[in-house]
Design a protein around this motif. Structure first.
Motif, PDB file in Angstrom:
ATOM      1  N   UNK A  52       0.881  -1.066   0.099  1.00 21.48           N
ATOM      2  CA  UNK A  52      -0.158   0.102   0.074  1.00 21.48           C
ATOM      3  C   UNK A  52       0.957   1.248   0.082  1.00 21.48           C
ATOM      4  N   UNK A  53       0.519   2.407  -0.137  1.00 22.45           N
ATOM      5  CA  UNK A  53       1.211   3.723  -0.025  1.00 22.45           C
ATOM      6  C   UNK A  53       2.309   3.678   1.395  1.00 22.45           C
ATOM      7  N   UNK A  54       1.511   3.047   2.323  1.00 20.76           N
ATOM      8  CA  UNK A  54       2.382   3.166   3.582  1.00 20.76           C
ATOM      9  C   UNK A  54       2.890   2.239   4.158  1.00 20.76           C
ATOM     10  N   UNK A  55       3.072   1.006   3.461  1.00 23.72           N
ATOM     11  CA  UNK A  55       3.687  -0.089   3.824  1.00 23.72           C
ATOM     12  C   UNK A  55       3.625  -1.317   2.475  1.00 23.72           C
ATOM     13  N   UNK A  56       4.589  -2.293   2.927  1.00 27.65           N
ATOM     14  CA  UNK A  56       4.982  -3.289   1.843  1.00 27.65           C
ATOM     15  C   UNK A  56       5.053  -4.740   2.659  1.00 27.65           C
ATOM     16  N   UNK A  57       4.650  -5.670   1.947  1.00 32.91           N
ATOM     17  CA  UNK A  57       4.698  -7.162   2.429  1.00 32.91           C
ATOM     18  C   UNK A  57       5.524  -7.823   1.331  1.00 32.91           C
ATOM     19  N   UNK A  58       6.546  -8.545   1.909  1.00 32.04           N
ATOM     20  CA  UNK A  58       7.462  -9.502   1.261  1.00 32.04           C
ATOM     21  C   UNK A  58       7.326 -10.701   1.539  1.00 32.04           C
ATOM     22  N   UNK A  59       7.310 -11.682   0.905  1.00 31.86           N
ATOM     23  CA  UNK A  59       7.230 -13.147   1.004  1.00 31.86           C
ATOM     24  C   UNK A  59       8.790 -13.668   0.664  1.00 31.86           C
ATOM     25  N   UNK A  60       9.550 -14.190   1.535  1.00 28.87           N
ATOM     26  CA  UNK A  60      11.018 -14.361   1.043  1.00 28.87           C
ATOM     27  C   UNK A  60      11.286 -15.733   1.277  1.00 28.87           C
ATOM     28  N   UNK A  61      11.913 -16.428   0.242  1.00 31.04           N
ATOM     29  CA  UNK A  61      12.438 -17.929   0.339  1.00 31.04           C
ATOM     30  C   UNK A  61      13.759 -17.598   0.848  1.00 31.04           C
ATOM     31  N   UNK A  62      13.933 -17.751   2.173  1.00 30.29           N
ATOM     32  CA  UNK A  62      15.127 -17.210   2.904  1.00 30.29           C
ATOM     33  C   UNK A  62      15.995 -18.556   3.004  1.00 30.29           C
ATOM     34  N   UNK A  63      17.508 -17.982   2.881  1.00 32.07           N
ATOM     35  CA  UNK A  63      18.518 -19.006   2.749  1.00 32.07           C
ATOM     36  C   UNK A  63      19.324 -18.422   4.039  1.00 32.07           C
ATOM     37  N   UNK A  64      19.573 -19.307   5.170  1.00 34.35           N
ATOM     38  CA  UNK A  64      20.348 -19.082   6.419  1.00 34.35           C
ATOM     39  C   UNK A  64      21.732 -18.772   6.125  1.00 34.35           C
ATOM     40  N   UNK A  65      22.029 -17.721   5.135  1.00 33.91           N
ATOM     41  CA  UNK A  65      23.431 -17.271   4.854  1.00 33.91           C
ATOM     42  C   UNK A  65      23.814 -15.995   5.482  1.00 33.91           C
ATOM     43  N   UNK A  66      22.917 -15.347   6.004  1.00 33.25           N
ATOM     44  CA  UNK A  66      22.963 -14.043   6.681  1.00 33.25           C
ATOM     45  C   UNK A  66      21.785 -13.973   7.833  1.00 33.25           C
TER      46      UNK A  66
END
Length: 153
Positions: A52-66
């Motif tokens: 939305x204009x005031x926030x974002x959603x991310x779905x991440x396929x996360x790798x435990x490299x950081x």
């Protein structure tokens, strides 16, 4: 790292500083592509981004490299710098300090992607604050009310 196999899906929610509605529809797709590049350059997979204009959603396929905090620091710093450098926003753009992050199983991924894709429709019925509190309560995340995003006045 050899012989390390993971399947970690993280849903991240970030708000614009002071919950200002600064993400304009004319350049939001550019922002989402830019964020996708940041996530991918860090070695992760961005499965869905929207907001939305005031926030974002991310779905991440996360790798435990950081650490997740380092990834989000890079996403927020680099995207803010890009927005300000290209002068897309009216005024100085910055993300709110902190973020919400929630894990999901593989069986939930399609539902989360659909949820993120339909943000504009979803927020016709529910405010960002209501949505955020719902996430915190559903995942039993302890929180201090002083640091929860306040309604925009």
């Amino acid at each position: 790292m050899a012989n390390t196999y993971t399947q970690i899906h993280i849903h991240v929610i970030c708000a614009v500083k002071n919950r200002q509605s600064m993400i304009h529809s004319s350049w939001e797709d550019q922002l989402y592509k830019y964020i996708t590049g940041i996530v991918q350059n860090q070695g992760h997979k961005l499965m869905q981004v929207n907001g939305m204009p005031d926030h974002v959603h991310l779905l991440i396929g996360y790798r435990p490299i950081q650490s997740l905090s380092d990834l989000m620091k890079n996403v927020k710093q680099d995207s803010s710098r890009w927005i300000n450098h290209t002068r897309l926003a009216e005024g100085r753009f910055a993300w709110q300090e902190g973020y919400g992050a929630f894990s999901h199983s593989k069986s939930q991924v399609r539902k989360v992607i659909s949820y993120i894709q339909n943000q504009k429709e979803h927020h016709k019925k529910k405010s960002f604050r209501e949505e955020y509190l719902e996430f915190l309560k559903k995942w039993d995340v302890e929180f201090d009310e002083r640091y929860i995003f306040k309604p925009v006045t």
